[in-house]
Design an enzyme around this catalytic site. Structure first.
Site, mmCIF file in Angstrom:
data_model
loop_
_atom_site.group_PDB
_atom_site.id
_atom_site.type_symbol
_atom_site.label_atom_id
_atom_site.label_comp_id
_atom_site.label_asym_id
_atom_site.label_seq_id
_atom_site.Cartn_x
_atom_site.Cartn_y
_atom_site.Cartn_z
ATOM 1 N N CYS A 54 2.179 5.182 13.451
ATOM 2 C CA CYS A 54 2.236 5.985 12.236
ATOM 3 C C CYS A 54 3.708 6.340 11.987
ATOM 4 O O CYS A 54 4.390 6.825 12.894
ATOM 5 C CB CYS A 54 1.406 7.257 12.397
ATOM 6 S SG CYS A 54 1.591 8.414 11.009
ATOM 7 N N ASP A 61 -1.693 3.351 15.908
ATOM 8 C CA ASP A 61 -2.796 2.935 15.048
ATOM 9 C C ASP A 61 -3.304 1.606 15.587
ATOM 10 O O ASP A 61 -2.523 0.752 16.014
ATOM 11 C CB ASP A 61 -2.329 2.764 13.603
ATOM 12 C CG ASP A 61 -1.989 4.077 12.939
ATOM 13 O OD1 ASP A 61 -2.769 5.031 13.091
ATOM 14 O OD2 ASP A 61 -0.938 4.155 12.280
ATOM 15 N N HIS A 95 -0.527 1.493 7.262
ATOM 16 C CA HIS A 95 -1.421 0.333 7.403
ATOM 17 C C HIS A 95 -1.177 -0.691 6.295
ATOM 18 O O HIS A 95 -1.093 -1.891 6.544
ATOM 19 C CB HIS A 95 -2.885 0.757 7.358
ATOM 20 C CG HIS A 95 -3.289 1.805 8.344
ATOM 21 N ND1 HIS A 95 -2.586 2.097 9.493
ATOM 22 C CD2 HIS A 95 -4.355 2.632 8.350
ATOM 23 C CE1 HIS A 95 -3.197 3.049 10.163
ATOM 24 N NE2 HIS A 95 -4.274 3.398 9.487
#
Length: 156
Positions: A54, A61, A95
């Site tokens: 992150c 993640d 992401h």
């Protein structure tokens, strides 16, 4: 069987002294020539243990990354792809950014007919994020649109 000349650019496969990159490393990607460029066929890679960080908290993640592509002349070598994806381990990005970076790096590397990257990230804070990015040449724009619509319905 491939000749030595055909695989001279493949240096990581079978090399036991390979060092795993600890920073984002697109230059580690290698290609080999497609022996069947006249055929349209699909190649799928699944990486069930993708990790990145992150960018705000530095917490890890986790995701399953799925890469589908229709090759043209150049194809990505799988060990170099593994090392490339591993290089995201200490990379801090959202992401959506990771998925788009992967897509752009692979398009730049291979110039495929079609390519898509799907990120199935594990939930954080009770929310799952599934970014989808795709690219198509002029002959595959309809496929690009169809796959994007399918992703809206989570049909992958």
């Amino acid at each position: 069987m491939r000749t030595d000349e055909e695989i001279k650019g493949v240096t990581l496969l079978g090399n036991t002294g390979v060092k795993y990159p600890d920073q984002y490393c697109p230059e580690i990607l290698e290609t080999f020539k497609n022996k069947h460029p006249e055929n349209e066929y699909l190649v799928t890679f699944t990486c069930p243990e993708f990790t990145s960080l992150c960018p705000k908290t530095g917490q890890p993640d986790f995701a399953k990354i799925i890469i589908n592509y229709i090759p043209r002349e150049d194809m990505v070598e799988s060990k170099s792809l593994k090392l490339y994806l591993f290089s995201f381990r200490n990379h801090g990005d959202f992401h959506e950014d990771c998925v788009n970076i992967i897509m752009k790096d692979l398009v730049r590397l291979m110039n495929p007919r079609y390519l898509e990257v799907i990120g199935l990230f594990t939930p954080r804070g009770g929310i799952s994020i599934y970014p989808f990015a795709n690219y198509a040449d002029g002959d595959h724009t309809q496929l690009k649109q169809q796959r994007m619509l399918a992703a809206f319905r989570n049909d992958f």
